[in-house]
Design an enzyme around this catalytic site. Structure first.
Site, short mmCIF file in Angstrom:
data_model
loop_
_atom_site.label_atom_id
_atom_site.label_comp_id
_atom_site.label_asym_id
_atom_site.label_seq_id
_atom_site.Cartn_x
_atom_site.Cartn_y
_atom_site.Cartn_z
N ASP A 101 0.82 -1.21 0.00
CA ASP A 101 0.00 0.00 0.00
C ASP A 101 0.87 1.27 0.00
OD1 ASP A 101 -2.26 -1.58 0.14
OD2 ASP A 101 -2.40 -1.43 2.33
N1 URA Z 1 -1.39 -5.96 3.70
C1 URA Z 1 -1.88 -4.71 3.72
O1 URA Z 1 -2.94 -4.47 4.27
N2 URA Z 1 -1.18 -3.74 3.13
C2 URA Z 1 0.02 -3.96 2.51
O2 URA Z 1 0.63 -3.03 2.00
C3 URA Z 1 0.52 -5.27 2.51
C4 URA Z 1 -0.20 -6.26 3.09
#
Ligand code: URA
Length: 232
Positions: A101
């Site tokens: 993310d």
């Molecule tokens: N899980 C998430 O919620 N975000 C990420 O960036 C990676 C795994």
């Protein structure tokens, strides 16, 4: 490195292995100016030609980046946010293996080896991803137990994670699936809001020696290990 003639053509980006077999059978491929055969073993020192034109192996590039917060892992972003690939000053066209993310930090692999990327992302190979989540809320034994048995999410039950509390407000979570926002959704399902998320390890690769925004090429041994990981 020696490989089958069809693998050479596939790695050069000409076609798939199966497509290469057809080209070889059709007599369109030569090795050192002799007709190529399905069982031929070749290396980068051999002159492989398709329709009389030399084919060269693409140099593979495998990079481990310490993703900082505030970057997207997609190659295009409608909101014009900063992209992780802009952190790399290289000429090869690498792509991120999976996603992190915008606000997640940590280990991100990028490669121009499509076959390796697809395998690493395939659930069959169960590549371990280690996350550290700083959370708001109280981490109880029950929370840890729930994470360790699997969580019901709207897109189905997750595989059991390996979860442990590493500080009062911090959980380490090892998973091998890669669903969108998976860690945040798993933690939200057990009543924990994620304040910060960091991936400390991907497929056994950690971030030692790197600061946020820095990257390095994988060593040959690391690439071999990743390939072994995905050849079971
Ligand atoms: N899980 C998430 O919620 N975000 C990420 O960036 C990676 C795994």
């Amino acid at each position: 490195m020696r490989m089958r003639l069809n693998a050479f053509l596939a790695r050069a980006g000409v076609t798939s292995r199966r497509g290469a077999d057809e080209m070889i059978k059709a007599g369109r491929v030569t090795v050192n100016d002799r007709l190529g055969h399905l069982n031929d073993q070749v290396s980068e020192n051999d002159v492989v030609k398709l329709n009389n034109k030399q084919i060269r192996l693409r140099k593979s590039r495998n990079i481990l980046l310490y993703k900082p917060t505030g970057y997207v892992t997609t190659l295009k972003d409608p909101q014009q946010r900063r992209k992780v690939i802009d952190l790399l000053d290289i000429s090869e066209r690498v792509v991120p293996v999976g996603r992190l993310d915008y606000d997640t930090t940590g280990a991100l692999l990028l490669t121009n080896d499509g076959e390796l990327a697809n395998k690493l992302m395939h659930p069959r190979f169960k590549v371990d991803k280690v996350y550290e989540a700083v959370v708001k809320g109280i981490i109880t034994k029950e929370v840890i137990n729930k994470l360790n048995t699997g969580i019901e999410l709207e897109d189905g039950r997750t595989a059991p994670a390996k979860a442990k509390m590493i500080a009062e407000n911090k959980i380490e979570l090892i998973i091998h699936e890669g669903r969108k926002h998976q860690v945040k959704r798993m933690l939200s399902a057990v009543g924990m809001k994620v304040i910060a998320l960091h991936r400390s390890k991907y497929a056994g690769l950690d971030l030692s020696g790197l600061k946020p925004g820095q990257w390095r090429d994988l060593t040959e041994d690391e690439v071999i290990r990743l390939k072994r990981y995905t050849s079971k």
